[in-house]
Design a protein around this motif. Sequence first.
Motif, PDB file in Angstrom:
ATOM      1  N   UNK A  51      12.286  32.530  11.622  1.00  0.00           N
ATOM      2  CA  UNK A  51      11.888  33.446  10.558  1.00  0.00           C
ATOM      3  C   UNK A  51      10.397  33.381  10.242  1.00  0.00           C
ATOM      4  N   UNK A  52       9.778  32.217  10.353  1.00  0.00           N
ATOM      5  CA  UNK A  52       8.368  32.033  10.020  1.00  0.00           C
ATOM      6  C   UNK A  52       7.579  31.712  11.290  1.00  0.00           C
ATOM      7  N   UNK A  53       6.503  32.428  11.495  1.00  0.00           N
ATOM      8  CA  UNK A  53       5.678  32.222  12.688  1.00  0.00           C
ATOM      9  C   UNK A  53       6.544  32.083  13.947  1.00  0.00           C
ATOM     10  N   UNK A  54       7.364  33.074  14.221  1.00  0.00           N
ATOM     11  CA  UNK A  54       8.285  32.967  15.362  1.00  0.00           C
ATOM     12  C   UNK A  54       7.575  32.824  16.702  1.00  0.00           C
ATOM     13  N   UNK A  55       6.320  33.284  16.789  1.00  0.00           N
ATOM     14  CA  UNK A  55       5.589  33.106  18.045  1.00  0.00           C
ATOM     15  C   UNK A  55       5.290  31.635  18.309  1.00  0.00           C
ATOM     16  N   UNK A  56       4.879  30.917  17.260  1.00  0.00           N
ATOM     17  CA  UNK A  56       4.653  29.476  17.400  1.00  0.00           C
ATOM     18  C   UNK A  56       5.953  28.753  17.739  1.00  0.00           C
ATOM     19  N   UNK A  57       7.040  29.171  17.088  1.00  0.00           N
ATOM     20  CA  UNK A  57       8.332  28.534  17.328  1.00  0.00           C
ATOM     21  C   UNK A  57       8.790  28.761  18.761  1.00  0.00           C
ATOM     22  N   UNK A  58       8.604  29.991  19.254  1.00  0.00           N
ATOM     23  CA  UNK A  58       8.932  30.280  20.658  1.00  0.00           C
ATOM     24  C   UNK A  58       8.148  29.349  21.582  1.00  0.00           C
ATOM     25  N   UNK A  59       6.858  29.187  21.324  1.00  0.00           N
ATOM     26  CA  UNK A  59       6.000  28.382  22.189  1.00  0.00           C
ATOM     27  C   UNK A  59       6.350  26.907  22.133  1.00  0.00           C
ATOM     28  N   UNK A  60       6.738  26.438  20.943  1.00  0.00           N
ATOM     29  CA  UNK A  60       7.043  25.013  20.787  1.00  0.00           C
ATOM     30  C   UNK A  60       8.273  24.602  21.580  1.00  0.00           C
ATOM     31  N   UNK A  61       9.133  25.534  21.897  1.00  0.00           N
ATOM     32  CA  UNK A  61      10.361  25.219  22.637  1.00  0.00           C
ATOM     33  C   UNK A  61      10.093  25.296  24.142  1.00  0.00           C
TER      34      UNK A  61
END
Length: 465
Positions: A186-196
Amino acid sequence: MTTSELVGSDERAVVEALRTSVRGAVVDRSDPGYDEARRVWNGLIDRRPGVIARCGGTADVVEAVRVARSHRPVVSVRGGGHQVAGSAVCDDGMVIDLSGMRAVHVDPAARTVRAQAGATWADVDRATQLFGLVTPGGEVSQTGIAGFTLGGGMGVLQRRYGLACDNLRSIEIVTADGVVRTASREEHPDLFWAARGGGRGLGVVTSFEFALHPLGPVVREALVFYPYDQARTVARGWRDLTAQLPDTVSPEFVLWSVPPDPAIPAELHGAPVVIVAGVYAGDPADADPVLAPLAELGTPLMQGGGELRYAEMQQALDPAFPAGGRYFFKSHFVGDLTDDAIDTMIACDARRATPQSLMVIRTLGGAIDRVGAGESAYPHRGARYNLSIDAGWTDPALDDTAIGWARSSWGALREFATGGVYVNFAGLDEDSARDAVFGESAARLDEIQAAYDPDGLFAAAARRP
C-alpha cells in the motif's frame, strides 16, 4: 597535499561528524576494536573501511546517512555480516553497521513478526517458535535476515511457504535523502517490489515484517546418508522423485563429506558421502509416507533426522560453517536435471579441493512459482532447481585451489543452466552482471534506484553482489 593525505583528511571529517551525531559506537582505524568490528563471517574477506558506524536504532541510521550524503564516502551496509561475498564491508569507506539492532516482536494473533535488520534467523526462530509459528529462513541459523531476504532467500520450507522475500509484509527503510519510509503493497509499492529480491542499493532497511505460518515446535525430517559410490543412482532416483513429491517437502541432494559428529562412527569422518534431506512442512504425524521414499533411493549407509525441534534443526548446520572459515559459493539455476548434468556434477565433485566443500541441489517450484513473475524483483521463478557449489576451507594457502575448484565446476555445469545468478551465491565480484542477477527486473530496479537515490549514494552497494 598528497592523495593519501587528502583521503585521510576526508576520513577524519567523516569520523568526527559521526561521533557528534550517532549515539552508537563509531569505530575508526585507530580503535582497538577495529579489526574485530570489520570482521565478517567469511574469513576470506579482508576489507579495511575508514569508519564503522555501529547504529543503535533507526535514528542513528538517519544520522549516518546524513553524514554520508554530506561527505560522500563509499558506503556499505552490514546486517548479519554473513553474505558470502562480504558485501557488508567496503575498503576505505563507511560501514553502516546494524548488527546490534536485533529486536524481534511477534504478533501471534496477526501471525506476523517484525525484526530489526541486524537479527539472525536464530533470533527470529527463537521468538516465533514460542507460538508454534515460522517464516521461511536460512539453513544456517547465524545467517542475518537482511541480505538473505533482500536477495530472495532460499530455505527448507520454500516449496510450501515460498522464499523469504515472498513472506515480506513491509519494510522500514532509510532512503538516500535521510527520510524514514515504510514500504508495503500500500505504501511506496515500488520500493516494496524492489526489496523482494533486488533490495541492495535502495537505502538502509532497518526492519522487516514477515508473515508467519503454523509449524513446530516439533517437525519431521528425513536425513539419509548413502555411500558415495551410489551417487549416480541416488541422484537420478532423487531427480525423478522430486517431480512427484508434494509441496510440503523441499528435498535436497548433497555431495559432501561425513561431518566429525560424535554420533557418527569415527572411521567414517571425512569420507565422501551422498546426503538426501527433506523437512516435512506440516503435521509430523502425516510425514512418513511423504519422506519415506527419500530413504529408498539406494542402500543407505545411515539415517538421521526423525522428529526434532524446528529451532534445533535450523541450527544443526551451524558448526559446519563457523565464522572465520573461508568460503566461496557459486550457483546455477537449472531447468532440467539431465543425466549428463548429474554426471558432470559428480565428476566435478570428485575433484573437490577440501572435505568442507560441497555441492547442493535444492528443489524449487511450489509456492515460489505461485508468485507472479512481475510481483517482485526476484527474477528466477520457473527454474526447477538451484545447484550450489560451496567451497569451504580454513588454510589461506588453499585459497587459489578451493576457489579454482568452485569456478571450474561452475564453468563445467554452465551448459545445463538457465543463465541466471542467485545474488546470495554470487562468488565475489565476477557474477555481478545485473542482467544475470536480476534478469527482466534489472531495468525497473535501475529506475527505482535512480528515483530514490539520484546522486548514487548507495551505488557501490547496488553494484556489489
